[in-house]
Scaffold this active site. Structure first.
Site, PDB file in Angstrom:
ATOM      1  N   HIS A  95       0.816  -0.712  -0.217  1.00  0.00           N
ATOM      2  CA  HIS A  95       0.129  -0.182  -0.250  1.00  0.00           C
ATOM      3  C   HIS A  95       1.178   0.952  -0.038  1.00  0.00           C
ATOM      4  CE1 HIS A  95      -3.294   2.861   1.763  1.00  0.00           C
ATOM      5  NE2 HIS A  95      -2.900   2.805   1.736  1.00  0.00           N
ATOM      6  N   GLU A  96       2.148   1.341   0.756  1.00  0.00           N
ATOM      7  CA  GLU A  96       2.601   2.539   1.084  1.00  0.00           C
ATOM      8  C   GLU A  96       3.459   2.472  -0.469  1.00  0.00           C
ATOM      9  OE1 GLU A  96       1.890   4.895   2.548  1.00  0.00           O
ATOM     10  OE2 GLU A  96       1.031   3.818   3.952  1.00  0.00           O
ATOM     11  N   HIS A 148       1.855   3.999  -2.915  1.00  0.00           N
ATOM     12  CA  HIS A 148       1.671   5.690  -3.315  1.00  0.00           C
ATOM     13  C   HIS A 148       3.424   6.172  -3.433  1.00  0.00           C
ATOM     14  CE1 HIS A 148      -2.012   6.074  -1.171  1.00  0.00           C
ATOM     15  NE2 HIS A 148      -1.508   5.620   0.119  1.00  0.00           N
TER      16      HIS A 148
END
Length: 213
Positions: free
Chosen positions: A24-25, A28
């Site tokens: 997820h990170e 980004h």
């Protein structure tokens, strides 16, 4: 299949949690780099190394407590730094940078769902563990997907809302970020957050069932 012990259950959740927050990170960071912001890359945060993203309380302590006591799985990771002013089109590109994290969670939920649907192909001794781990992967990623789409800064949904709102409204809405976590915690403990998110979660669960099973 045999019932797992508490230790086995925590171990089964550990890998999906680490994958969920790490990808997820990193998503980004990759999206921000693609649209022109190299902040995360310069800080070494565009990586699948989970130790770069782990928050001791949000990633380890709170999820472990919720697993042991059966509460709502709640937690967070260290957010990847994004300087939206460095994006080529800050307001428009913010949408895609914010959406990258939840999108990665949906893909991971889909992959864990595929494993869960084929758990019978694993050896008998491993089926209980693989079933629990893949079910945890589906649950964790769908919860993160839905939670992060909630339109409240600093959640991804808040960034998406800022990107889509007219400039004057976006500026005012973005000012909520300083109070965002307090508002989120209040909504969580009053039960309002669960009421609001449950229909969205059921939608994605149904979608995943159609795609996988």
């Amino acid at each position: 299949m045999e019932e797992l012990t508490v230790v086995q259950k925590i171990a089964a959740y550990a890998l999906p949690i680490l994958f969920a927050i790490t990808v997820h990170e990193a998503a980004h960071g990759y999206a921000a780099k693609y649209f022109g912001d190299l902040t995360a890359e310069r800080m070494g945060r565009i990586t699948l190394n989970p130790f770069k993203h782990i928050d001791p309380i949000g990633t380890i302590l709170l999820p472990a407590i919720s697993i042991i006591f059966g509460g709502i799985l709640f937690g967070w990771a260290k957010p990847v730094p994004v300087n939206f002013g460095q994006l080529r089109r800050p307001k428009q590109d913010m949408l895609w940078v914010a959406l990258a994290g939840p999108a990665s969670n949906f893909v991971m939920a889909l992959l864990w769902g595929l494993v869960l649907a084929r758990v019978g192909q694993f050896p008998d001794a491993a089926q209980a563990y693989v079933s629990q781990m893949s079910l945890a992967g589906v649950q964790i990623n769908l919860v993160l997907l839905v939670l992060n789409l909630f339109p409240l800064p600093p959640l991804d949904g808040g960034r998406i809302a800022v990107s889509l709102l007219p400039m004057s409204a976006a500026i005012k809405f973005a000012q909520l970020e300083r109070y965002g976590m307090l508002i989120l915690i209040a909504l969580l403990f009053t039960g309002i957050l669960g009421i609001v998110l449950s229909p969205v979660l059921r939608f994605f669960q149904h979608l995943l069932t159609v795609l996988v099973f």
